[in-house]
Design an enzyme around this catalytic site. Structure first.
Site, PDB file in Angstrom:
ATOM      1  N   ASP A 123      56.280   9.519  53.952  1.00 29.77           N
ATOM      2  CA  ASP A 123      56.091   8.842  52.669  1.00 29.77           C
ATOM      3  C   ASP A 123      55.670   9.824  51.586  1.00 29.77           C
ATOM      4  OD1 ASP A 123      56.737   6.568  53.970  1.00 29.77           O
ATOM      5  OD2 ASP A 123      54.734   5.693  53.974  1.00 29.77           O
ATOM      6  N   TYR A 138      59.828   0.493  48.395  1.00 35.58           N
ATOM      7  CA  TYR A 138      58.598   0.874  49.104  1.00 35.58           C
ATOM      8  C   TYR A 138      57.392   0.103  48.558  1.00 35.58           C
ATOM      9  CZ  TYR A 138      55.166   3.924  51.332  1.00 35.58           C
ATOM     10  OH  TYR A 138      54.142   4.413  52.111  1.00 35.58           O
ATOM     11  N   GLU A 194      58.011   9.006  58.685  1.00 38.66           N
ATOM     12  CA  GLU A 194      56.700   8.448  59.026  1.00 38.66           C
ATOM     13  C   GLU A 194      56.792   7.334  60.062  1.00 38.66           C
ATOM     14  OE1 GLU A 194      52.991   6.686  56.451  1.00 38.66           O
ATOM     15  OE2 GLU A 194      54.048   8.445  55.718  1.00 38.66           O
TER      16      GLU A 194
END
Length: 695
Positions: free
Chosen positions: A103, A300, A7
């Site tokens: 993601d 994350y 991403e």
């Protein structure tokens, strides 16, 4: 050769490093078995209305609603170079398989699929699903790659979300902007968010303060307080009746209570706490957490989970032990972490909770910017707190009777500090201590039933009722998180307004649009914001629409509902929105720009307003104007500010510092004087501070 598409560039670099890929090319990395490239976020998006015909290029009511017959995709203008890099890699003859490394979630799936569709690539796809950028997590993810087709329903759900937001947002924004001759951004999430701010502002504005009173008996080292009394006269009557009388303890109750440790941070909880403690905006916190993630120091951050997966016990234990050596303030605390309390795979969605990584061990934390260090310490402290023991305390309530009236004394005794000890040590370590107006109950002396008190002081205390507090980003994020949750099913992927990753952007968007303003930590709706909510239908300002969507999108992701059916409902909603507007009831002047009065015109005594280039008289027949670019000011390097204009209009004289002299090339302090306001021209002169000039 396999092509991995991530991403963001930072994620691509990290994955390449974990796989031992070192050769850097223009827009990608190349190794023996893998190519790694990236999308730079939303590389491809749904096309703007103009792509569907010239009639949609200009905004007009006759062209509404905008319903694309066949949806088109557009490469973001500033990202075309990277798209061409990806397209070339996708069609390389030696690339036999593509790995979706975006993601792990709905939006990540959408970003990848849009690139594949726009490029026209049909090569086989595998899915990488990871929540941490640590090397071990990445390698484990590659050992467990899934078939890309397993995520088709997740993609359909994401596509429906994107199309629905496009249809409602584009049509509603054009509709209301045209009706009111003012750009009015309308959206499924931002409009209900603005509505919450407006409702809170109305509650504060319409609040009527009321006084109330308590009668207090001072019994030894404790105070026993009456119920609320509405009038001073009545409270003083009660106080007078109690003076010289005896008070007897009619009951004493003890209740042991346990406050469980707070859960690990999801992104919204992190943003709320960072706003409360450091004053960071939601966007600042997200940016800082993202930077730490890219530095491999945090997992994350864009997550809505408060737990770790069951297989992360060893990882959590290792991070906790490392934190004891890295966080100096924790040296004074001692506890055995209860790691199992933060493990629950069933409560982890796309990503587990935010925690530090073991990379901290080899990082000099004081080389990080202070703001990043603050977030890292905050997240690390929360991991320690979440695995600490409960805070245990005992509440004591003593009831007293005096002249047949009841008085209550309350106290609290801490039996075990538990997690609150760690929290307090962290807060005490901060340079600036956060505001804390919560008053802890004091420990009560020992009372016993039947105990009598004589000759005790009696007094009356006066209090005011308070209006609701304005929203801060912390409290607004909390309201967004829970809005419409009662109407959202337990299995819905997203709850509340927006997602953890988008809430910060929503807040920034309504501020940038001029609907909300920041006042310190507070968020206050502007006049335009309040007016917009007053003209929008309830459908667009209620969080229930989002709840309905998320329920349906969750079912689509599970294969329990059909995407086409959902989109038909959205089209019907959009048509009804436009058809139900009564143009005759539209107040066209509602969003007229308000002009700030600078002063009174020296010629005709009418208000003087500020324009883009001048300060002008509101009376059209009077041509008085003071021009901002007048050579008198520009030659002397004086900025003709509204403050300077106000002073000149009020007193004809204004003090100015650092006036540049074209003759001497030096600067002086002095006065600007409005010397002449004749019918055609306005003249000024300078009065230099002679004493300073001589010096």
């Amino acid at each position: 050769m396999k092509l991995i598409i991530c991403e963001k560039p930072s994620v691509g670099m990290t994955i390449a490093s974990a796989l031992g890929i070192e050769t850097k090319k223009d827009g990608y990395m190349e190794g023996k078995d893998f190519l790694v490239s990236w999308c730079i976020g939303h590389l491809v998006e749904l096309s703007e209305p103009s792509a569907y015909g010239s009639k949609y290029e200009k905004w007009n009511l006759e062209a509404l609603p905008v319903f694309p017959e066949s949806w088109q995709l557009t490469v973001s203008k500033d990202k075309k170079k990277q798209f061409l890099v990806l397209k070339a890699l996708l069609f390389r003859n030696d690339v036999t398989e593509v790995i979706n490394g975006c993601d792990a979630g709905r939006e990540g799936e959408l970003i990848f699929r849009f690139v594949m569709e726009k490029a026209g690539c049909k090569k086989p796809v595998k899915r990488l699903w990871i929540s941490s950028m640590e090397e071990s997590a990445i390698k484990k993810g590659f050992d467990d790659l899934k078939d890309g087709n397993d995520y088709d329903n997740l993609y359909f759900s994401a596509l429906c979300r994107a199309k629905a937001d496009w249809l409602v947002g584009i049509n509603a924004t054009r509709l209301f902007s045209l009706l009111y001759n003012h750009t009015l951004n309308v959206g499924r999430v931002q409009s209900p968010t603005l509505k919450m701010l407006v409702d809170r502002n109305d509650a504060i504005t319409n609040f009527k303060k009321e006084k109330y009173y308590h009668v207090c008996l001072t019994l030894g080292d404790a105070e026993a307080i009456s119920e609320k009394v509405s009038s001073r006269e009545k409270s003083e009557e009660i106080a007078e009746a109690c003076k010289g009388k005896s008070a007897v303890c009619t009951s004493v109750s003890h209740e042991k209570k346990e406050a469980l440790p707070p859960k690990l941070f999801d992104l919204t909880a992190l943003q709320k706490e960072a706003n409360r403690i450091f004053g960071y905006t939601a966007k600042q916190t997200l940016d800082l957490a993202q930077s730490l993630y890219e530095k491999k120091l945090l997992t994350y951050p864009r997550t809505d989970s408060n737990y770790l997966t069951d297989d992360m016990e060893e990882t959590a234990e290792a991070v906790i032990q490392m934190l004891f050596s890295k966080l100096s303030f924790i040296n004074d605390a001692s506890f055995t972490p209860k790691v199992k309390s933060i493990l629950n795979s069933k409560k982890v969605s796309d990503h587990h909770a935010v925690i530090p990584t073991t990379e901290l061990e080899k990082t000099d934390l004081f080389m990080l910017p202070e703001s990043e260090r603050n977030i890292l310490f905050l997240v690390g402290t929360r991991l320690l707190i979440a695995t600490a023991s409960s805070h245990v305390y005992e509440t004591v309530t003593a009831i007293f009777n005096c002249t047949e009236l009841t008085f209550t004394a309350k106290g609290k005794t801490v039996l075990s500090s538990g997690w609150k000890e760690t929290e307090q040590l962290f807060l005490m370590s901060l340079k600036e201590k956060p505001d804390s107006k919560v008053q802890e109950e004091k420990e009560l002396p020992v009372f016993r039933k039947g105990q009598h008190f004589e000759n005790f002081p009696v007094n009356v205390t006066e209090h005011d009722t308070f209006p609701p507090k304005p929203y801060t980003e912390s409290t607004l994020l909390s309201s967004m998180e829970h809005a419409g949750n009662k109407e959202t099913t337990k299995d819905a992927e997203r709850k509340g307004l927006g997602t953890p990753a988008t809430r910060a952007a929503i807040i920034e968007k309504i501020i940038k649009a001029g609907f909300v303003t920041r006042k310190g930590k507070q968020l206050i709706p502007t006049k335009d914001g309040m007016n917009l909510i007053s003209v929008l239908p309830e459908t667009l300002t209620s969080p229930f629409l989002t709840a309905e969507w998320e329920n349906e999108l969750s079912r689509i992701a599970k294969g329990e509902a059909v995407a086409d059916s959902f989109m038909q409902k959205i089209e019907t909603l959009t048509k009804e929105l436009i058809e139900n507007i009564n143009a005759e009831k539209v107040k066209t002047g509602l969003f007229k720009e308000e002009k700030t009065i600078i002063g009174v015109c020296p010629r005709c005594q009418n208000p003087v307003y500020e324009g883009k280039q001048n300060y002008y008289c509101s009376n059209r027949d009077c041509r008085f104007a003071m021009w901002k670019n007048d050579r008198f000011f520009t030659d002397r390097k004086i900025t003709f500010t509204p403050k300077l204009a106000r002073e000149l209009l009020k007193d004809k004289t204004a003090k100015v510092k650092n006036i540049y002299s074209p003759k001497t090339g030096k600067t002086y302090d002095g006065n600007v004087v409005l010397s002449d306001t004749g019918e055609k021209y306005v003249n000024y002169r300078i009065e230099i501070d002679r004493k300073k000039k001589e010096e």
